[in-house]
Motif scaffolding. Structure first.
Motif, PDB file in Angstrom:
ATOM      1  N   ASN A 190       0.828  -1.206   0.000  1.00 30.92           N
ATOM      2  CA  ASN A 190       0.000   0.000   0.000  1.00 30.92           C
ATOM      3  C   ASN A 190       0.864   1.259   0.000  1.00 30.92           C
ATOM      4  OD1 ASN A 190      -2.412  -1.423  -0.016  1.00 30.92           O
ATOM      5  ND2 ASN A 190      -2.585  -1.445   2.218  1.00 30.92           N
ATOM      6  N   GLN A 191       1.954   1.229   0.765  1.00 36.55           N
ATOM      7  CA  GLN A 191       2.863   2.384   0.798  1.00 36.55           C
ATOM      8  C   GLN A 191       3.524   2.599  -0.568  1.00 36.55           C
ATOM      9  OE1 GLN A 191       5.666   2.245   4.066  1.00 36.55           O
ATOM     10  NE2 GLN A 191       4.130   1.425   5.470  1.00 36.55           N
ATOM     11  N   ILE A 192       3.940   1.499  -1.200  1.00 33.42           N
ATOM     12  CA  ILE A 192       4.577   1.603  -2.520  1.00 33.42           C
ATOM     13  C   ILE A 192       3.612   2.216  -3.522  1.00 33.42           C
ATOM     14  CG2 ILE A 192       5.423   0.239  -4.486  1.00 33.42           C
ATOM     15  CD1 ILE A 192       6.610  -1.722  -2.384  1.00 33.42           C
ATOM     16  N   ASN A 193       2.366   1.767  -3.512  1.00 33.77           N
ATOM     17  CA  ASN A 193       1.388   2.260  -4.479  1.00 33.77           C
ATOM     18  C   ASN A 193       1.055   3.738  -4.265  1.00 33.77           C
ATOM     19  OD1 ASN A 193       1.201  -0.238  -5.731  1.00 33.77           O
ATOM     20  ND2 ASN A 193      -0.387  -0.953  -4.331  1.00 33.77           N
TER      21      ASN A 193
ATOM     22  N   GLU B  93       4.581   5.603  -5.552  1.00 30.04           N
ATOM     23  CA  GLU B  93       5.144   5.361  -6.883  1.00 30.04           C
ATOM     24  C   GLU B  93       4.030   5.291  -7.916  1.00 30.04           C
ATOM     25  OE1 GLU B  93       7.049   5.444  -9.718  1.00 30.04           O
ATOM     26  OE2 GLU B  93       8.520   5.031  -8.149  1.00 30.04           O
ATOM     27  N   PRO B  94       3.883   6.327  -8.767  1.00 37.21           N
ATOM     28  CA  PRO B  94       2.773   6.341  -9.734  1.00 37.21           C
ATOM     29  C   PRO B  94       3.014   5.478 -10.968  1.00 37.21           C
ATOM     30  CG  PRO B  94       4.052   8.359  -9.903  1.00 37.21           C
ATOM     31  CD  PRO B  94       4.624   7.596  -8.758  1.00 37.21           C
ATOM     32  N   ALA B  95       4.269   5.262 -11.355  1.00 37.42           N
ATOM     33  CA  ALA B  95       4.550   4.532 -12.598  1.00 37.42           C
ATOM     34  C   ALA B  95       4.287   3.036 -12.413  1.00 37.42           C
ATOM     35  CB  ALA B  95       6.004   4.761 -13.021  1.00 37.42           C
ATOM     36  N   ALA B  96       3.540   2.438 -13.357  1.00 41.11           N
ATOM     37  CA  ALA B  96       3.097   1.048 -13.227  1.00 41.11           C
ATOM     38  C   ALA B  96       4.258   0.067 -13.109  1.00 41.11           C
ATOM     39  CB  ALA B  96       2.213   0.675 -14.425  1.00 41.11           C
TER      40      ALA B  96
ATOM     41  N   ALA C 167       5.516  -2.274  -9.818  1.00 44.94           N
ATOM     42  CA  ALA C 167       5.678  -3.725  -9.828  1.00 44.94           C
ATOM     43  C   ALA C 167       7.091  -4.123  -9.420  1.00 44.94           C
ATOM     44  CB  ALA C 167       5.340  -4.276 -11.213  1.00 44.94           C
ATOM     45  N   ALA C 168       8.091  -3.407  -9.931  1.00 43.72           N
ATOM     46  CA  ALA C 168       9.486  -3.714  -9.597  1.00 43.72           C
ATOM     47  C   ALA C 168       9.738  -3.531  -8.111  1.00 43.72           C
ATOM     48  CB  ALA C 168      10.428  -2.833 -10.416  1.00 43.72           C
ATOM     49  N   ARG C 169       9.187  -2.482  -7.535  1.00 44.99           N
ATOM     50  CA  ARG C 169       9.399  -2.221  -6.118  1.00 44.99           C
ATOM     51  C   ARG C 169       8.681  -3.251  -5.246  1.00 44.99           C
ATOM     52  NH1 ARG C 169       8.740   3.783  -4.095  1.00 44.99           N
ATOM     53  NH2 ARG C 169       9.517   2.691  -2.242  1.00 44.99           N
ATOM     54  N   ILE C 170       7.528  -3.715  -5.696  1.00 46.22           N
ATOM     55  CA  ILE C 170       6.815  -4.761  -4.947  1.00 46.22           C
ATOM     56  C   ILE C 170       7.646  -6.040  -4.913  1.00 46.22           C
ATOM     57  CG2 ILE C 170       4.813  -6.313  -4.994  1.00 46.22           C
ATOM     58  CD1 ILE C 170       3.176  -3.904  -6.035  1.00 46.22           C
TER      59      ILE C 170
ATOM     60  N   ALA D 163      -1.954  -8.244  -6.933  1.00 47.79           N
ATOM     61  CA  ALA D 163      -1.459  -6.889  -6.680  1.00 47.79           C
ATOM     62  C   ALA D 163      -0.538  -6.430  -7.801  1.00 47.79           C
ATOM     63  CB  ALA D 163      -0.725  -6.849  -5.338  1.00 47.79           C
ATOM     64  N   LEU D 164       0.318  -7.340  -8.281  1.00 44.34           N
ATOM     65  CA  LEU D 164       1.206  -7.003  -9.396  1.00 44.34           C
ATOM     66  C   LEU D 164       0.402  -6.739 -10.666  1.00 44.34           C
ATOM     67  CD1 LEU D 164       4.016  -9.638  -8.760  1.00 44.34           C
ATOM     68  CD2 LEU D 164       4.288  -7.150  -8.669  1.00 44.34           C
ATOM     69  N   ARG D 165      -0.626  -7.541 -10.875  1.00 42.66           N
ATOM     70  CA  ARG D 165      -1.467  -7.372 -12.065  1.00 42.66           C
ATOM     71  C   ARG D 165      -2.141  -6.007 -12.043  1.00 42.66           C
ATOM     72  NH1 ARG D 165      -3.364 -12.235 -11.802  1.00 42.66           N
ATOM     73  NH2 ARG D 165      -5.265 -11.724 -10.658  1.00 42.66           N
ATOM     74  N   GLN D 166      -2.635  -5.614 -10.887  1.00 39.41           N
ATOM     75  CA  GLN D 166      -3.279  -4.302 -10.772  1.00 39.41           C
ATOM     76  C   GLN D 166      -2.280  -3.179 -11.026  1.00 39.41           C
ATOM     77  OE1 GLN D 166      -5.365  -4.411  -6.902  1.00 39.41           O
ATOM     78  NE2 GLN D 166      -7.252  -4.259  -8.083  1.00 39.41           N
ATOM     79  N   SER D 167      -1.079  -3.338 -10.477  1.00 38.13           N
ATOM     80  CA  SER D 167      -0.060  -2.309 -10.699  1.00 38.13           C
ATOM     81  C   SER D 167       0.273  -2.183 -12.182  1.00 38.13           C
ATOM     82  CB  SER D 167       1.209  -2.650  -9.913  1.00 38.13           C
ATOM     83  OG  SER D 167       0.997  -2.493  -8.531  1.00 38.13           O
ATOM     84  N   LEU D 168       0.437  -3.315 -12.843  1.00 33.10           N
ATOM     85  CA  LEU D 168       0.830  -3.307 -14.255  1.00 33.10           C
ATOM     86  C   LEU D 168      -0.295  -2.814 -15.163  1.00 33.10           C
ATOM     87  CD1 LEU D 168       2.800  -6.656 -14.170  1.00 33.10           C
ATOM     88  CD2 LEU D 168       3.784  -4.405 -14.630  1.00 33.10           C
ATOM     89  N   ARG D 169      -1.529  -2.915 -14.711  1.00 31.05           N
ATOM     90  CA  ARG D 169      -2.658  -2.365 -15.470  1.00 31.05           C
ATOM     91  C   ARG D 169      -2.844  -0.884 -15.184  1.00 31.05           C
ATOM     92  NH1 ARG D 169      -7.088  -6.880 -13.676  1.00 31.05           N
ATOM     93  NH2 ARG D 169      -6.298  -8.648 -14.880  1.00 31.05           N
ATOM     94  N   GLY D 170      -2.128  -0.389 -14.179  1.00 26.30           N
ATOM     95  CA  GLY D 170      -2.301   1.009 -13.799  1.00 26.30           C
ATOM     96  C   GLY D 170      -3.544   1.244 -12.979  1.00 26.30           C
ATOM     97  N   LEU D 171      -4.063   0.186 -12.288  1.00 24.18           N
ATOM     98  CA  LEU D 171      -5.276   0.340 -11.475  1.00 24.18           C
ATOM     99  C   LEU D 171      -4.907   0.675 -10.041  1.00 24.18           C
ATOM    100  CD1 LEU D 171      -7.330  -2.800 -12.565  1.00 24.18           C
ATOM    101  CD2 LEU D 171      -7.492  -0.496 -13.457  1.00 24.18           C
TER     102      LEU D 171
END
Length: 217
Positions: free
Chosen positions: A94-97, A100-103, A107-110, A154-162
């Protein structure tokens, strides 16, 4: 002047002997934390065999009955460790999201965070990859499988930009690329943690991590 037959080793007036220190009993939450810390520490021994409640009690210098006053079973102790792992990882996600706005960077940071957590907590890493759960209740391994399913989501959501917690059905159509990338990254995390545990904690999961993630993303 005292009588001649008075004991010569009698304490001086006004200086009574010191009382033995009273051992303070840990509070309920403190003892539970001590048990979990001891279990995690025992799991950090490379090649450690199945941990028994007798061995755990001996490490804490308490009786097995004392353990069962705080946990109904050893499986419940492992469940508490899994709860800690899940709460910690998703709190950090949650803190990373938020920061960090870039998708792809999200994901890399997660991935890096999960691997760093395992590296700093070798006993937890053994739980995460199931090595510590081989002879335990089957539902514990199922819980760890579910945790990695949640990490993949969570990674999928990040990579979709959600935003985290969004309903994918109400958002833009997810791309196959995001689904594949999330699956590959999850497999990468599991593989790195397994290698770490099975190498006796010699092969760090964060080894050459940045170039590896650059290739994957």
């Amino acid at each position: 002047m005292p009588p001649s037959d008075a004991p010569t080793d009698a304490p001086a007036h006004g200086n009574p002997p010191e009382a033995a220190p009273v051992r303070k009993r840990p509070k309920q939450g403190e003892r539970r934390a001590q048990i979990l810390q001891a279990l995690a520490a025992m799991l950090e021994q490379p090649g450690a065999e199945r941990i028994t409640t007798a061995a755990l009690a001996a490490r804490l210098a308490v009786s097995e009955a004392a353990l069962y006053r705080h946990f109904a079973s050893k499986a419940q102790m492992f469940e508490a460790l899994i709860d800690f792992i899940e709460t910690t990882l998703f709190g950090l996600i949650n803190q990373i999201n938020e920061r960090e706005p870039a998708a792809n960077a999200q994901a890399a940071r997660i991935v890096a965070m999960v691997l760093q957590f395992g590296e700093k907590n070798p006993g937890m890493a053994r739980v995460m990859v199931g090595d510590a759960l081989v002879f335990e209740n089957e539902r514990l391994q199922q819980r760890m499988n579910l945790l990695f399913d949640k990490l993949e989501a969570a990674l999928r959501q990040s990579l979709r930009g959600l935003p985290q917690g969004a309903d994918p059905a109400e958002s833009a159509t997810p791309t196959a690329d995001a689904q594949v990338a999330a699956s590959v990254l999850t497999a990468f995390m599991v593989g790195r943690l397994q290698r770490f545990a099975r190498s006796g904690f010699r092969r760090a999961p964060t080894e050459v991590l940045e170039p590896a993630l650059a290739r994957l993303l």
